[in-house]
Motif scaffolding. Sequence first.
Motif, short mmCIF file in Angstrom:
data_model
loop_
_atom_site.label_atom_id
_atom_site.label_comp_id
_atom_site.label_asym_id
_atom_site.label_seq_id
_atom_site.Cartn_x
_atom_site.Cartn_y
_atom_site.Cartn_z
N HIS A 92 -8.15 -4.88 -0.09
CA HIS A 92 -7.24 -4.77 1.07
C HIS A 92 -6.31 -3.56 0.92
O HIS A 92 -6.22 -2.72 1.81
N GLU A 93 -5.65 -3.47 -0.21
CA GLU A 93 -4.66 -2.40 -0.38
C GLU A 93 -5.33 -1.03 -0.46
O GLU A 93 -4.80 -0.03 0.03
N GLU A 134 0.82 -1.20 0.00
CA GLU A 134 0.00 0.00 0.00
C GLU A 134 0.86 1.26 0.00
O GLU A 134 1.95 1.27 0.57
N TYR A 170 -2.41 -10.71 10.77
CA TYR A 170 -3.43 -10.53 9.72
C TYR A 170 -4.69 -11.35 10.06
O TYR A 170 -5.79 -10.81 10.13
N HIS A 202 -6.16 0.31 2.94
CA HIS A 202 -4.95 0.85 3.60
C HIS A 202 -4.74 2.33 3.28
O HIS A 202 -4.00 3.01 4.01
N GLU A 251 -3.21 -4.14 10.00
CA GLU A 251 -3.30 -5.23 9.03
C GLU A 251 -4.51 -6.12 9.28
O GLU A 251 -5.19 -6.54 8.35
#
Length: 594
Positions: A280-281, A242, A384, A284, A314
């Motif tokens: 997910h990224e 990210e 995670y 971030h 995370e």
Amino acid sequence: MITYQIGLPEPHTHSFHVTLTIPAPHAEQRVSLPVWIPGSYLVREFARHLSGLQATHRGKPVAVQQIDKATWLVRCKPGAALTLSYRVYAFDTSVRAAFLDAQRGFFNGTSLCLRAEGFEQRLHRLELPTLPEGWQVATSLPALSVDAAGRGAYGAADYDELVDHPVELGTFWRGTFEVRGAEHELVVAGALPDFDGERLLADTQRICEAQIAFWHGAADVPPFAHYVFLLNAVDDSHGGLEHRASTALIAPRRDLPQRGKPESVTLSDGYVSLLGLISHEYFHTWNVKRLRPAEFARYDYTRENYTELLWFFEGFTSYYDDLLLRRAGLIDDERYLRLLAKTVSGVLATPGRQVQSVAQASFDAWVKYYRTDENTPNATISYYTKGALVALALDLSLRSEAGAAKRGGRAATLDTVMRHLWAASAGGPISEADIAAALQHVGRRSFAAALAAWVHGTGELPLQPLLAAAGVAWQPQSATLAQRLGLRVSESALTGVKVSHVLAGGAAQQAGLSAGDELLALDGWRLRRLDDALRLLAPGQAATLLAARDQRVLSLALTLPSTDAGNPLAAVSLALQDKPAQPALALRKAWLGT
Ligand SMILES: [Zn+2]
């Protein structure tokens, strides 16, 4: 202005040629290369790929003195610029470093750009004057003056910004969309000719819309005007990193959608996993790039930057990545519960959850998470996966208590906690005390005991009752033979049955097996695969196992535990309850956004 000129005259040699100009250097000017890249918590020693460092000052070569593994010093006179030239070998296919060959280039500033110490807060300029024929540039680094291919000059307000925009070079598929005034660009390198870019673009847009609505409600704009997804499609790899206005992603090309395939085919597990990675990224961009650990308020590029909070940054990001795919309508409830069950089962299959807390796992990431070995599942837990389950437990606790108390429709959810943290910190550094305060504010009670047990402790999370209250049934699966024996193996025709992990306290450990052992035979019968042993082992009775270790053949007594009931490593599956009570149904619908 600190200027870097990046040349790639011979891409097939995998070398970037860098020229750094410091217009008014200090008398003792130090330059250094980061030892790590933010977002990936391992000292990677990028300087090991730097070579041929030479300095020019007042028109003449001057001496460069190396101070440590990643720092150099040049003595300068006032009033004249210092120019440094060097090469960086770039043959790392991951998203964390730099890569160059005749087909493609990629770099992070942390790999290529020496930090001019004392000038970090000045403007930084990155120049890409020439490119191989037909190549283009893709990056979120603001352009100062570039041509249609992206050749030219880019600018950053400081060194932190310079190294927070990876750069993709080569030929690639490119598409754009806009969400609330923010331009989003999707750049895909390495795709097969039948790649359905429009499909991936449309699905990515739905993820971005759902996340901007998550953080900013119906009206506000995101904290960036331009965002770039840099996806490199390869034979077999998966990961992402990210950045403040972009992300670098790597995924198997077979997971990309294909033109002309109906939805049921393209929504493969691989494609859903790619959408989860994108989600997910992108999450971030808020959670770790802006909202971030107080310890990351200012990165120290010379050493490890410790924080106990990766379970939040995370773990909570991992919780929301798939959940927001569900809420964006990209997957259904059943698919979401399958993904969640996989996370739950992964944590259950890891005895290290009873040894290490997620706060400890965060702090130790630098020597444990990124340096796994055969003992990893016995000694560590992933911040995670368990972090995601802590988020799930907090979210379902907040939702069930709010529903039970009927607090006038007040939305007590983890979503509200995230937005509260964003507002209270103005999208800046936070501590665990801020997280605890936000939970208390939203949930109207203290969550100190939950944080102590779930984040700083190693007991089990109360997921089963919390999921039941959300209309989700917890269905334990039978333990596999490997789980009953307490080991993990790899199997192939070439290597036979090879032990990769011996789990603490299990039958395999009691028998004296080690990681690396090859399992040859049981009670006189050759083992071709571990499950051959199912017909040879009687529960509770010792069998003679022949194993090979370092050219020796060992004879060991292996006993299959007499019962499989309650095997702590066994997987679970999660299913929608058929006819849940009304409160559970309402909670489930609100939680999954259906
Ligand atoms: Zn992440």
